[in-house]
Write a protein that holds these residues in place. Sequence first.
Motif, PDB file in Angstrom:
ATOM      1  N   ASP A   1       0.837  -1.199   0.000  1.00 41.18           N
ATOM      2  CA  ASP A   1       0.000   0.000   0.000  1.00 41.18           C
ATOM      3  C   ASP A   1       0.872   1.248   0.000  1.00 41.18           C
ATOM      4  O   ASP A   1       2.059   1.193   0.302  1.00 41.18           O
ATOM      5  CB  ASP A   1      -0.871  -0.027   1.260  1.00 41.18           C
ATOM      6  CG  ASP A   1      -2.225   0.612   1.088  1.00 41.18           C
ATOM      7  OD1 ASP A   1      -2.434   1.347   0.092  1.00 41.18           O
ATOM      8  OD2 ASP A   1      -3.082   0.392   1.962  1.00 41.18           O
ATOM      9  N   GLY A   2       0.260   2.359  -0.319  1.00 41.73           N
ATOM     10  CA  GLY A   2       0.917   3.656  -0.225  1.00 41.73           C
ATOM     11  C   GLY A   2       0.230   4.491   0.839  1.00 41.73           C
ATOM     12  O   GLY A   2      -0.964   4.313   1.110  1.00 41.73           O
ATOM     13  N   ASP A   3       0.959   5.417   1.438  1.00 41.61           N
ATOM     14  CA  ASP A   3       0.382   6.208   2.529  1.00 41.61           C
ATOM     15  C   ASP A   3      -0.746   7.113   2.052  1.00 41.61           C
ATOM     16  O   ASP A   3      -1.769   7.246   2.718  1.00 41.61           O
ATOM     17  CB  ASP A   3       1.443   6.985   3.299  1.00 41.61           C
ATOM     18  CG  ASP A   3       2.391   7.809   2.448  1.00 41.61           C
ATOM     19  OD1 ASP A   3       2.253   7.838   1.212  1.00 41.61           O
ATOM     20  OD2 ASP A   3       3.291   8.432   3.038  1.00 41.61           O
TER      21      ASP A   3
ATOM     22  N   PHE B   1       1.209   5.992  11.123  1.00 39.99           N
ATOM     23  CA  PHE B   1       0.503   4.864  10.512  1.00 39.99           C
ATOM     24  C   PHE B   1       0.588   3.610  11.372  1.00 39.99           C
ATOM     25  O   PHE B   1      -0.399   2.884  11.509  1.00 39.99           O
ATOM     26  CB  PHE B   1       1.035   4.603   9.105  1.00 39.99           C
ATOM     27  CG  PHE B   1       0.682   5.686   8.138  1.00 39.99           C
ATOM     28  CD1 PHE B   1      -0.606   5.797   7.630  1.00 39.99           C
ATOM     29  CD2 PHE B   1       1.628   6.625   7.743  1.00 39.99           C
ATOM     30  CE1 PHE B   1      -0.944   6.806   6.741  1.00 39.99           C
ATOM     31  CE2 PHE B   1       1.297   7.636   6.849  1.00 39.99           C
ATOM     32  CZ  PHE B   1       0.017   7.729   6.358  1.00 39.99           C
ATOM     33  N   GLU B   2       1.745   3.329  11.946  1.00 42.41           N
ATOM     34  CA  GLU B   2       1.862   2.176  12.839  1.00 42.41           C
ATOM     35  C   GLU B   2       0.887   2.324  14.002  1.00 42.41           C
ATOM     36  O   GLU B   2       0.221   1.368  14.396  1.00 42.41           O
ATOM     37  CB  GLU B   2       3.291   2.029  13.366  1.00 42.41           C
ATOM     38  CG  GLU B   2       3.434   0.851  14.326  1.00 42.41           C
ATOM     39  CD  GLU B   2       4.768   0.802  15.041  1.00 42.41           C
ATOM     40  OE1 GLU B   2       4.984  -0.179  15.773  1.00 42.41           O
ATOM     41  OE2 GLU B   2       5.587   1.728  14.884  1.00 42.41           O
ATOM     42  N   GLY B   3       0.788   3.533  14.535  1.00 45.04           N
ATOM     43  CA  GLY B   3      -0.147   3.791  15.635  1.00 45.04           C
ATOM     44  C   GLY B   3      -1.593   3.575  15.222  1.00 45.04           C
ATOM     45  O   GLY B   3      -2.406   3.063  16.000  1.00 45.04           O
TER      46      GLY B   3
ATOM     47  N   PHE C   1       0.856  -5.367  10.312  1.00 40.52           N
ATOM     48  CA  PHE C   1       1.006  -4.095   9.613  1.00 40.52           C
ATOM     49  C   PHE C   1       2.453  -3.651   9.706  1.00 40.52           C
ATOM     50  O   PHE C   1       3.056  -3.689  10.782  1.00 40.52           O
ATOM     51  CB  PHE C   1       0.106  -3.022  10.247  1.00 40.52           C
ATOM     52  CG  PHE C   1       0.133  -1.708   9.523  1.00 40.52           C
ATOM     53  CD1 PHE C   1      -0.734  -1.464   8.472  1.00 40.52           C
ATOM     54  CD2 PHE C   1       1.026  -0.711   9.889  1.00 40.52           C
ATOM     55  CE1 PHE C   1      -0.714  -0.256   7.795  1.00 40.52           C
ATOM     56  CE2 PHE C   1       1.061   0.510   9.228  1.00 40.52           C
ATOM     57  CZ  PHE C   1       0.178   0.735   8.175  1.00 40.52           C
ATOM     58  N   VAL C   2       3.014  -3.244   8.578  1.00 39.30           N
ATOM     59  CA  VAL C   2       4.401  -2.780   8.533  1.00 39.30           C
ATOM     60  C   VAL C   2       4.437  -1.436   7.828  1.00 39.30           C
ATOM     61  O   VAL C   2       4.121  -1.327   6.648  1.00 39.30           O
ATOM     62  CB  VAL C   2       5.309  -3.780   7.786  1.00 39.30           C
ATOM     63  CG1 VAL C   2       6.723  -3.241   7.694  1.00 39.30           C
ATOM     64  CG2 VAL C   2       5.276  -5.141   8.464  1.00 39.30           C
ATOM     65  N   SER C   3       4.821  -0.403   8.570  1.00 43.62           N
ATOM     66  CA  SER C   3       5.029   0.917   7.981  1.00 43.62           C
ATOM     67  C   SER C   3       6.504   1.040   7.640  1.00 43.62           C
ATOM     68  O   SER C   3       7.364   0.930   8.505  1.00 43.62           O
ATOM     69  CB  SER C   3       4.610   2.020   8.953  1.00 43.62           C
ATOM     70  OG  SER C   3       4.859   3.285   8.378  1.00 43.62           O
ATOM     71  N   MET C   4       6.772   1.229   6.356  1.00 44.75           N
ATOM     72  CA  MET C   4       8.139   1.405   5.882  1.00 44.75           C
ATOM     73  C   MET C   4       8.297   2.879   5.544  1.00 44.75           C
ATOM     74  O   MET C   4       7.706   3.366   4.582  1.00 44.75           O
ATOM     75  CB  MET C   4       8.392   0.544   4.643  1.00 44.75           C
ATOM     76  CG  MET C   4       8.080  -0.926   4.840  1.00 44.75           C
ATOM     77  SD  MET C   4       8.257  -1.939   3.325  1.00 44.75           S
ATOM     78  CE  MET C   4       7.106  -1.164   2.189  1.00 44.75           C
ATOM     79  N   GLU C   5       9.039   3.603   6.348  1.00 47.32           N
ATOM     80  CA  GLU C   5       9.298   5.022   6.086  1.00 47.32           C
ATOM     81  C   GLU C   5      10.359   5.065   4.999  1.00 47.32           C
ATOM     82  O   GLU C   5      11.534   4.818   5.256  1.00 47.32           O
ATOM     83  CB  GLU C   5       9.762   5.728   7.355  1.00 47.32           C
ATOM     84  CG  GLU C   5       8.713   5.763   8.457  1.00 47.32           C
ATOM     85  CD  GLU C   5       7.553   6.706   8.161  1.00 47.32           C
ATOM     86  OE1 GLU C   5       7.726   7.680   7.398  1.00 47.32           O
ATOM     87  OE2 GLU C   5       6.456   6.462   8.707  1.00 47.32           O
ATOM     88  N   VAL C   6       9.922   5.321   3.765  1.00 46.87           N
ATOM     89  CA  VAL C   6      10.794   5.117   2.614  1.00 46.87           C
ATOM     90  C   VAL C   6      11.102   6.396   1.858  1.00 46.87           C
ATOM     91  O   VAL C   6      10.377   7.385   1.924  1.00 46.87           O
ATOM     92  CB  VAL C   6      10.166   4.112   1.622  1.00 46.87           C
ATOM     93  CG1 VAL C   6       9.980   2.749   2.252  1.00 46.87           C
ATOM     94  CG2 VAL C   6       8.877   4.627   1.025  1.00 46.87           C
ATOM     95  N   MET C   7      12.178   6.286   1.108  1.00 44.50           N
ATOM     96  CA  MET C   7      12.503   7.229   0.048  1.00 44.50           C
ATOM     97  C   MET C   7      12.205   6.484  -1.251  1.00 44.50           C
ATOM     98  O   MET C   7      12.191   5.253  -1.263  1.00 44.50           O
ATOM     99  CB  MET C   7      13.958   7.651   0.156  1.00 44.50           C
ATOM    100  CG  MET C   7      14.222   8.391   1.470  1.00 44.50           C
ATOM    101  SD  MET C   7      15.900   9.007   1.640  1.00 44.50           S
ATOM    102  CE  MET C   7      15.986  10.190   0.331  1.00 44.50           C
TER     103      MET C   7
END
Length: 190
Positions: free
Chosen positions: A71-73, A120-122, A156-162
């Motif tokens: 997914d995308g934020d 998002f993790e929260g 659920f996995v939030s990947m803070e990405v570039m």
Amino acid sequence: MTLYRDQALKALIPHVNDRDIVVAVYQSCFDWLQLNPRDLNYVAVGAMGQASSHGLGLALANPDRRVIVLDGDGSLLMNLGSLVTIANSGVTNLYHFLSANRVYEVNGAHPLPGADQVDFEGFAQSAGYAGSHSFTELDQFTEALPAILTAPGPQFVSMEVMPGDAYPRDYAYIHSAGAREKFRAALTRG
């Protein structure tokens, strides 16, 4: 921050088996299709935010398969209620990966509302996901993947990405009847 989306997706590939369903949306979809083309890639296109809902439907209908949502934020913000629905659905085979880059990337990199405040993790934890995780470093993400993907879902996995490397945006393919037929045939073959 040293987590690039394409590196995270490349780290995920060895953990995806030939029975797993992968539901990908927008830029994560374009990247995934180039990095790991396979018949059980479900392209969730159309209204933003539907990857999580489509993933839930597929997880409910296929309890013997893992369903991995990419997914995308920006997309998830369009459908935050799906987190509560997923968490309370009883599915244990759904793994929800979010590429959080804080912009609507495919639509011109416009910033998300409240981009610097959204947790998002929260959100997933508050919704009741069985597990929620957040990563900013590739090595930590890679090390955690086996445990996450073997734990009962929903995870659920939030990947803070570039963004990472640019991959072609093949809109003709993701909107095609052929893409959906290829997926449908693979799912039917079992």
